[in-house]
Scaffold this motif. Sequence first.
Motif, short mmCIF file in Angstrom:
data_model
loop_
_atom_site.label_atom_id
_atom_site.label_comp_id
_atom_site.label_asym_id
_atom_site.label_seq_id
_atom_site.Cartn_x
_atom_site.Cartn_y
_atom_site.Cartn_z
N VAL A 38 -3.05 -6.33 -0.69
CA VAL A 38 -3.55 -7.54 -0.03
C VAL A 38 -3.34 -8.68 -1.01
O VAL A 38 -3.82 -8.63 -2.14
CB VAL A 38 -5.06 -7.40 0.30
CG1 VAL A 38 -5.63 -8.73 0.79
CG2 VAL A 38 -5.28 -6.32 1.35
N THR A 39 -2.60 -9.69 -0.60
CA THR A 39 -2.39 -10.83 -1.50
C THR A 39 -3.32 -11.97 -1.07
O THR A 39 -3.68 -12.08 0.10
CB THR A 39 -0.93 -11.32 -1.45
OG1 THR A 39 -0.71 -11.89 -0.16
CG2 THR A 39 0.05 -10.19 -1.69
N GLY A 91 -6.40 -12.25 -1.88
CA GLY A 91 -7.69 -11.65 -1.52
C GLY A 91 -8.89 -12.30 -2.18
O GLY A 91 -10.02 -11.85 -1.95
N GLY A 128 -8.68 -13.84 3.06
CA GLY A 128 -8.36 -12.59 2.38
C GLY A 128 -9.61 -11.87 1.87
O GLY A 128 -9.72 -10.64 1.98
N SER A 129 -10.54 -12.62 1.32
CA SER A 129 -11.77 -11.97 0.80
C SER A 129 -12.61 -11.43 1.95
O SER A 129 -13.22 -10.37 1.84
CB SER A 129 -12.59 -12.95 -0.05
OG SER A 129 -13.03 -14.03 0.73
N ILE A 133 -10.95 -8.15 2.88
CA ILE A 133 -11.20 -7.04 1.94
C ILE A 133 -12.62 -6.51 2.10
O ILE A 133 -12.84 -5.29 2.12
CB ILE A 133 -10.94 -7.50 0.48
CG1 ILE A 133 -9.44 -7.75 0.28
CG2 ILE A 133 -11.46 -6.48 -0.52
CD1 ILE A 133 -9.05 -8.27 -1.09
N ILE A 154 -7.60 -0.89 -1.96
CA ILE A 154 -7.03 -2.23 -1.85
C ILE A 154 -6.56 -2.70 -3.23
O ILE A 154 -7.35 -2.76 -4.18
CB ILE A 154 -8.10 -3.25 -1.35
CG1 ILE A 154 -8.66 -2.84 0.01
CG2 ILE A 154 -7.54 -4.67 -1.34
CD1 ILE A 154 -7.76 -3.09 1.17
N ASN A 167 -5.48 -5.99 -4.83
CA ASN A 167 -5.62 -7.41 -4.49
C ASN A 167 -4.86 -8.25 -5.52
O ASN A 167 -5.28 -8.35 -6.67
CB ASN A 167 -7.13 -7.73 -4.49
CG ASN A 167 -7.44 -9.20 -4.27
OD1 ASN A 167 -6.55 -10.01 -4.01
ND2 ASN A 167 -8.71 -9.55 -4.37
N ASP A 176 -3.80 -11.81 -6.63
CA ASP A 176 -4.17 -13.22 -6.38
C ASP A 176 -3.99 -14.00 -7.68
O ASP A 176 -4.41 -13.55 -8.74
CB ASP A 176 -5.62 -13.30 -5.88
CG ASP A 176 -5.96 -14.67 -5.31
OD1 ASP A 176 -5.81 -15.66 -6.06
OD2 ASP A 176 -6.34 -14.74 -4.14
N HIS A 185 -11.41 -1.20 -5.03
CA HIS A 185 -10.79 -2.54 -5.10
C HIS A 185 -10.18 -2.73 -6.49
O HIS A 185 -10.87 -2.66 -7.50
CB HIS A 185 -11.87 -3.62 -4.85
CG HIS A 185 -11.37 -5.02 -5.08
ND1 HIS A 185 -11.92 -5.87 -6.02
CD2 HIS A 185 -10.37 -5.72 -4.49
CE1 HIS A 185 -11.29 -7.03 -6.00
NE2 HIS A 185 -10.34 -6.97 -5.08
N PHE A 212 -8.16 -5.35 -8.73
CA PHE A 212 -7.74 -6.75 -8.75
C PHE A 212 -6.64 -6.97 -9.80
O PHE A 212 -6.75 -6.51 -10.93
CB PHE A 212 -8.92 -7.68 -9.06
CG PHE A 212 -8.48 -9.10 -9.17
CD1 PHE A 212 -8.07 -9.80 -8.04
CD2 PHE A 212 -8.39 -9.73 -10.42
CE1 PHE A 212 -7.59 -11.10 -8.13
CE2 PHE A 212 -7.91 -11.04 -10.51
CZ PHE A 212 -7.52 -11.72 -9.36
#
Length: 338
Positions: free
Chosen positions: A9-10, A12, A17-18, A21, A33, A35, A37, A57, A59
């Motif tokens: 997911v870009t 996010g 996007g958030s 998610i 996910i 993410n 960003d 998640h 990141f």
Amino acid sequence: MQAQQTILVTGGAGFIGSNYIRYKLKTDPECIIVNLDLLTYAGNLQNLGEYQEHPRHIFIKGDIADRRLVKQIFEEYSIGGVINFAAESHVDNSIADPEVFIRTNVNGTFNLLDVAYKKWMSAPFQYRVANNQRFHQISTDEVYGSLGETGLFSENMAYAPNSPYSASKAAADMIVRSYHHTYGMNTVITNCSNNYGPGQHDEKLIPTIIRKALTGDKIPIYGDGKNIRDWLFVEDHVKGIELAFYKGKAGEVYNIGGGNERTNNEIVENLCRLLDKLQSNGRQTYLEQVQFVEDRAGHDKRYAIDASKIEKDLGWNAEEDFASGLLKTVQWYIEKYR
Ligand code: NAD
């Protein structure tokens, strides 16, 4: 198509996007996910709330236009699908400085798509594995240009973008389309109307009105305030994305909209009346703070979505009533700006 395990997911950390998610981690116990960003001025990991630390998640701070990084992510994680939210998203900024819009929205989307193609497919129309990993492009109704007093944007309408923002999104959509037609990639594009809800960046219309009202500043309305947008609660958008990602037909486009056409004047009036009730400033009404300002250059007159395709084909419906969605939004911003 069955749930993909690891989804890239870009964007996010941004508004929509958030929300996606959080919804996804809450409702799908299988997914992981990743993410990606860049955390531009518009990205904030706080938007994810407690899901920021969720064990599923991951990141990664970085740029969707960075080929080396995107390739590395595809190599490190077994990416089973991409949902591309990352974008420069504010029309006014695109008028002041369009370059970054082209870099992120056009080059960035191309980069993601091309890396995904080379990773997932061995040749045109030949996926390496059977589940045909999906590339989902999050787009906007603004690609269709501006409507007159009647009519709705439908999926078969020609693109006619008017701002550097909408032109960059339209260009990205066209590249996605070409990867489906030329290489047989399993793509889907969703074009959505104006979103609202808790957590939107301060620069956007609804947060700006609420903030200016509460700080006692002038509430600016562009031009005569008669421009019309079709408003959709962000959680309804997220549910539409989820349906299109898993159930949408390859190569298809789905429009998503709330059927809530409102002029900017009506939005300001609704918000001021709600604030009068919830957070009175002791004077008669916040509407006294309204000030009409010079119109946005090239301001599109009216957007309105025909969402019948996603309703009919995928069973999507906007669930949040506009009055209740707006109330939730105002309550959230009152807390934020307190
Ligand atoms: P947003 O501005 O709130 O968030 C964008 C996110 O993308 C931010 O977290 C930012 O840090 C990140 N980002 C920007 N450039 C990046 C880059 N080069 N690499 C990686 N990350 C980058 O935007 P939003 O309102 O959440 O919109 C999300 C998507 O939905 C966008 O593609 C937008 O065009 C589309 N859309 C938005 C609306 C709306 O009303 N907000 C309506 C229709 C479609």
